[in-house]
Design a protein around this motif. Structure first.
Motif, mmCIF file in Angstrom:
data_model
loop_
_atom_site.group_PDB
_atom_site.id
_atom_site.type_symbol
_atom_site.label_atom_id
_atom_site.label_comp_id
_atom_site.label_asym_id
_atom_site.label_seq_id
_atom_site.Cartn_x
_atom_site.Cartn_y
_atom_site.Cartn_z
ATOM 1 N N CYS A 84 0.696 -1.324 -0.061
ATOM 2 C CA CYS A 84 0.005 -0.127 -0.106
ATOM 3 C C CYS A 84 0.916 1.350 -0.133
ATOM 4 O O CYS A 84 0.166 2.358 -0.015
ATOM 5 N N ALA A 85 2.149 1.127 0.004
ATOM 6 C CA ALA A 85 3.194 2.303 0.087
ATOM 7 C C ALA A 85 3.004 3.195 1.287
ATOM 8 O O ALA A 85 3.564 4.370 1.194
ATOM 9 N N ALA A 145 3.505 5.347 -5.603
ATOM 10 C CA ALA A 145 3.277 6.887 -5.358
ATOM 11 C C ALA A 145 4.608 7.391 -5.362
ATOM 12 O O ALA A 145 5.445 6.880 -4.394
ATOM 13 N N PRO A 146 5.132 8.509 -6.083
ATOM 14 C CA PRO A 146 6.710 8.982 -5.829
ATOM 15 C C PRO A 146 6.647 9.749 -4.546
ATOM 16 O O PRO A 146 8.009 9.873 -4.072
ATOM 17 N N TRP A 147 5.788 10.414 -3.971
ATOM 18 C CA TRP A 147 6.152 11.399 -2.901
ATOM 19 C C TRP A 147 5.208 11.010 -1.708
ATOM 20 O O TRP A 147 3.971 10.398 -1.832
ATOM 21 N N SER A 148 5.739 11.492 -0.273
ATOM 22 C CA SER A 148 4.903 11.612 0.865
ATOM 23 C C SER A 148 4.062 12.894 0.688
ATOM 24 O O SER A 148 4.402 13.960 -0.020
ATOM 25 N N TYR A 149 2.900 12.948 1.250
ATOM 26 C CA TYR A 149 2.065 14.176 1.365
ATOM 27 C C TYR A 149 2.514 15.060 2.095
ATOM 28 O O TYR A 149 1.834 15.044 3.158
ATOM 29 N N SER A 150 3.568 15.829 1.783
ATOM 30 C CA SER A 150 3.889 16.740 2.745
ATOM 31 C C SER A 150 4.532 18.000 1.695
ATOM 32 O O SER A 150 4.401 17.966 0.623
ATOM 33 N N PHE A 151 4.902 19.104 2.329
ATOM 34 C CA PHE A 151 5.133 20.254 1.474
ATOM 35 C C PHE A 151 6.466 19.918 0.679
ATOM 36 O O PHE A 151 7.561 19.409 1.315
ATOM 37 N N PRO A 152 6.497 20.443 -0.491
ATOM 38 C CA PRO A 152 5.516 21.343 -1.183
ATOM 39 C C PRO A 152 4.229 20.818 -2.191
ATOM 40 O O PRO A 152 3.483 21.189 -2.566
ATOM 41 N N ILE A 153 4.628 19.148 -2.085
ATOM 42 C CA ILE A 153 3.413 18.445 -2.736
ATOM 43 C C ILE A 153 1.999 18.689 -2.365
ATOM 44 O O ILE A 153 1.124 18.722 -3.110
ATOM 45 N N ASP A 154 1.833 18.758 -1.141
ATOM 46 C CA ASP A 154 0.607 18.836 -0.432
ATOM 47 C C ASP A 154 -0.222 20.272 -1.028
ATOM 48 O O ASP A 154 -1.299 20.315 -1.567
ATOM 49 N N SER A 155 0.735 21.328 -1.100
ATOM 50 C CA SER A 155 0.268 22.541 -1.511
ATOM 51 C C SER A 155 0.064 22.602 -2.982
ATOM 52 O O SER A 155 -0.989 23.134 -3.478
ATOM 53 N N ALA A 166 4.668 9.995 -14.431
ATOM 54 C CA ALA A 166 4.881 9.120 -15.513
ATOM 55 C C ALA A 166 6.188 8.750 -15.652
ATOM 56 O O ALA A 166 6.512 7.427 -15.951
ATOM 57 N N GLN A 167 7.160 9.533 -15.268
ATOM 58 C CA GLN A 167 8.493 9.139 -15.348
ATOM 59 C C GLN A 167 8.848 8.029 -14.311
ATOM 60 O O GLN A 167 9.594 7.204 -14.570
ATOM 61 N N SER A 168 8.347 8.331 -13.155
ATOM 62 C CA SER A 168 8.644 7.361 -12.248
ATOM 63 C C SER A 168 7.790 5.805 -12.328
ATOM 64 O O SER A 168 8.240 4.709 -12.124
ATOM 65 N N VAL A 198 -5.475 -5.467 -10.092
ATOM 66 C CA VAL A 198 -5.750 -4.139 -10.013
ATOM 67 C C VAL A 198 -4.666 -3.425 -9.240
ATOM 68 O O VAL A 198 -4.183 -3.820 -8.172
ATOM 69 N N ASP A 199 -3.934 -2.240 -9.839
ATOM 70 C CA ASP A 199 -3.039 -1.575 -9.245
ATOM 71 C C ASP A 199 -3.389 -0.047 -8.731
ATOM 72 O O ASP A 199 -4.481 0.244 -9.269
ATOM 73 N N VAL A 200 -2.565 0.695 -8.264
ATOM 74 C CA VAL A 200 -3.090 1.989 -7.904
ATOM 75 C C VAL A 200 -1.988 2.987 -7.955
ATOM 76 O O VAL A 200 -0.727 2.648 -7.511
ATOM 77 N N TYR A 201 -2.257 3.798 -8.744
ATOM 78 C CA TYR A 201 -1.246 4.927 -9.191
ATOM 79 C C TYR A 201 -1.714 6.509 -8.604
ATOM 80 O O TYR A 201 -2.867 6.831 -8.910
ATOM 81 N N CYS A 202 -0.865 6.904 -7.831
ATOM 82 C CA CYS A 202 -1.279 8.264 -6.943
ATOM 83 C C CYS A 202 -0.111 9.181 -7.030
ATOM 84 O O CYS A 202 1.037 8.664 -7.366
ATOM 85 N N LEU A 203 -0.247 10.335 -6.616
ATOM 86 C CA LEU A 203 0.786 11.241 -6.719
ATOM 87 C C LEU A 203 1.489 11.189 -5.337
ATOM 88 O O LEU A 203 2.800 11.316 -5.234
#
Length: 246
Positions: A52-53, A78-88, A110-112, A231-236
């Protein structure tokens, strides 16, 4: 509904090389509008659950929740954790129609994903955006998951199929609920579209943020029960466990 983003600068110049970084305004190093410094400073997801990442303290582990109750989806990327500045950046894209920021994040995702495919991750047959409640989509003017799916599909040459599933109930906003309430909120919230082609296919759900995984679980279970092979899941971004440091 908004027909155009409220943005007065250059919108899409991805085919040109004279890009400026959308985060700091400095000259970008390539065709993607982000400079190397800003890209390096993004909160890249480190060690995480192999299913689940969820951020974890060491590599190669599976979190307790996935061990106790394996989800219907196979794998989250998911490439990132949900923190600054990604959350913003996600908030500005999602709630303020800053589409160039969404496009930038989609290009980096897409690159990831391409890196994972090059490392033997199985490519899906199609991308399936998480459907938005009709009322919320009318208020916002667009479905951010659908926009991300289209951009990913164009970059990765994977079909984007927006008519496989629909949200049949206008559920409460998930970010306002705890984990148990999220699960209850999503009971019977989704349904297959008529003539949806599911059986035997590998599908990838696309969304902006994975928090508890309740939405992904509800949709993945629906697709698996309809005959999907995987089924996979792709998210930011992936949020940490409540109470954990990002």
């Amino acid at each position: 509904m908004r027909c155009q983003p409220r943005y007065t600068g250059p919108v899409y110049i991805w085919l040109k090389n004279n890009q400026s970084c959308l985060l700091c305004g400095e000259r970008a190093d390539g065709a993607t509008p982000i400079c190397l410094g800003c890209e390096t400073d993004l909160p890249w997801l480190g060690d995480h659950c192999q299913t689940c990442a969820l951020p974890l303290p060491a590599a190669g582990l599976t979190c307790g929740q996935c061990l106790k109750a394996p989800p219907a989806f196979e794998h989250v990327i998911a490439p990132w954790s949900y923190s600054f500045p990604i959350d913003s950046l996600i908030t500005r894209f999602k709630h303020h129609a800053k589409w160039p920021l969404g496009r930038l994040l989609a290009e980096l995702l897409a690159q990831s994903l391409q890196h994972h495919f090059d490392e033997a991750q199985e490519r899906p047959d199609a991308l399936v955006p998480v459907p938005l409640a009709i009322k919320r989509q009318r208020q916002r003017g667009f479905n951010q998951a659908a926009m991300l799916s289209r951009w990913l599909g164009n970059s990765l040459v994977i079909p984007c199929e927006e008519q496989l599933v629909k949200r049949i109930h206008d559920t409460s906003a998930q970010q306002d609920l705890n984990a148990d309430a999220r699960k209850k909120n999503l009971r019977n919230a989704f349904a297959l579209m008529p003539d949806a082609s599911i059986k035997g296919r590998h599908l990838a759900l696309v969304d902006d943020v994975l928090t508890t995984g309740a939405t992904a679980q509800a949709l993945a279970r629906l697709l698996i029960e309809a005959g999907a092979a995987r089924v996979d899941v792709y998210c930011l971004a992936r949020t940490p466990k409540p109470g954990d440091a990002v």
